[in-house]
Design a protein around this motif. Structure first.
Motif, PDB file in Angstrom:
ATOM      1  N   UNK A 141      12.652 -11.121 -62.568  1.00 37.56           N
ATOM      2  CA  UNK A 141      11.779 -11.463 -63.682  1.00 37.56           C
ATOM      3  C   UNK A 141      10.784 -12.536 -63.268  1.00 37.56           C
ATOM      4  N   UNK A 142       9.710 -12.637 -64.037  1.00 41.35           N
ATOM      5  CA  UNK A 142       8.677 -13.645 -63.764  1.00 41.35           C
ATOM      6  C   UNK A 142       8.268 -13.614 -62.292  1.00 41.35           C
ATOM      7  N   UNK A 143       7.949 -12.430 -61.816  1.00 42.09           N
ATOM      8  CA  UNK A 143       7.610 -12.269 -60.407  1.00 42.09           C
ATOM      9  C   UNK A 143       6.329 -13.010 -60.068  1.00 42.09           C
ATOM     10  N   UNK A 144       6.304 -13.543 -58.861  1.00 40.65           N
ATOM     11  CA  UNK A 144       5.162 -14.289 -58.366  1.00 40.65           C
ATOM     12  C   UNK A 144       4.592 -13.563 -57.146  1.00 40.65           C
ATOM     13  N   UNK A 145       3.339 -13.787 -56.828  1.00 41.23           N
ATOM     14  CA  UNK A 145       2.758 -13.140 -55.637  1.00 41.23           C
ATOM     15  C   UNK A 145       3.572 -13.419 -54.369  1.00 41.23           C
ATOM     16  N   UNK A 146       4.173 -14.589 -54.287  1.00 43.95           N
ATOM     17  CA  UNK A 146       4.959 -14.918 -53.094  1.00 43.95           C
ATOM     18  C   UNK A 146       6.290 -14.168 -53.014  1.00 43.95           C
ATOM     19  N   UNK A 147       6.639 -13.430 -54.067  1.00 42.98           N
ATOM     20  CA  UNK A 147       7.839 -12.588 -54.019  1.00 42.98           C
ATOM     21  C   UNK A 147       7.565 -11.243 -53.344  1.00 42.98           C
ATOM     22  N   UNK A 148       6.314 -10.936 -53.102  1.00 45.19           N
ATOM     23  CA  UNK A 148       5.961  -9.665 -52.487  1.00 45.19           C
ATOM     24  C   UNK A 148       6.551  -9.569 -51.084  1.00 45.19           C
ATOM     25  N   UNK A 149       7.243  -8.470 -50.834  1.00 44.75           N
ATOM     26  CA  UNK A 149       7.909  -8.278 -49.541  1.00 44.75           C
ATOM     27  C   UNK A 149       8.594  -6.921 -49.547  1.00 44.75           C
ATOM     28  N   UNK A 150       9.126  -6.553 -48.405  1.00 49.37           N
ATOM     29  CA  UNK A 150      10.069  -5.432 -48.358  1.00 49.37           C
ATOM     30  C   UNK A 150      11.450  -6.020 -48.621  1.00 49.37           C
ATOM     31  N   UNK A 151      12.133  -5.447 -49.586  1.00 52.20           N
ATOM     32  CA  UNK A 151      13.463  -5.925 -49.956  1.00 52.20           C
ATOM     33  C   UNK A 151      14.521  -4.990 -49.381  1.00 52.20           C
TER      34      UNK A 151
END
Length: 130
Positions: free
Chosen positions: A84-94
């Motif tokens: 939740x409340x995703x931020x641009x810095x959360x972008x990645x391959x998970x």
């Protein structure tokens, strides 16, 4: 054959939510840990969250505490990561990963060390637009 399969990634606006799923098959371990890691371009793979099958204990990286929630359905052998409340810095391959960790690994907070996990999924892309 042991296998981990992730799903649920995608494109979301900052402030939005995604739920990742990790399905485990072929494993016969009774006690194990499933963790979510992520890797952004040019960065090292980092631990995000993990959950123990033994007692359901959960752990989070400081960067996602209060925003991400890990859960499991042991009967279905599924682990979920609600983001939740995703931020641009959360972008990645998970990636989800499975490992057999010792009590000492937890005491020493080594649960996000990649070398402790022998099984990995193929990854799912999460993109967060600002």
């Amino acid at each position: 054959e042991e296998q981990l399969v992730e799903s649920g990634g995608g494109l979301v606006q900052a402030g939005g939510s995604l739920r990742l799923s990790c399905g485990a098959s072929g494993f016969t371990f009774r006690d194990y840990v499933i963790a979510w890691f992520r890797q952004a371009p040019g960065k090292e793979r980092e631990g995000v969250s993990c959950i123990s099958s033994t007692d359901g204990s959960t752990y989070y990286a400081n960067s996602v505490k209060g925003r991400f929630t890990i859960s499991s359905d042991n009967a279905k052998k599924m682990v979920y990561l609600q983001m939740d409340n995703l931020k641009p810095e959360d972008a990645a391959v998970y990636y989800c990963a499975l490992g057999i960790l010792s009590w000492g690994d937890f005491i020493s907070r080594r649960f996000f060390q990649t070398q402790l996990y022998d099984y990995w999924g193929q990854g799912t892309q999460v993109t967060v637009s600002s």
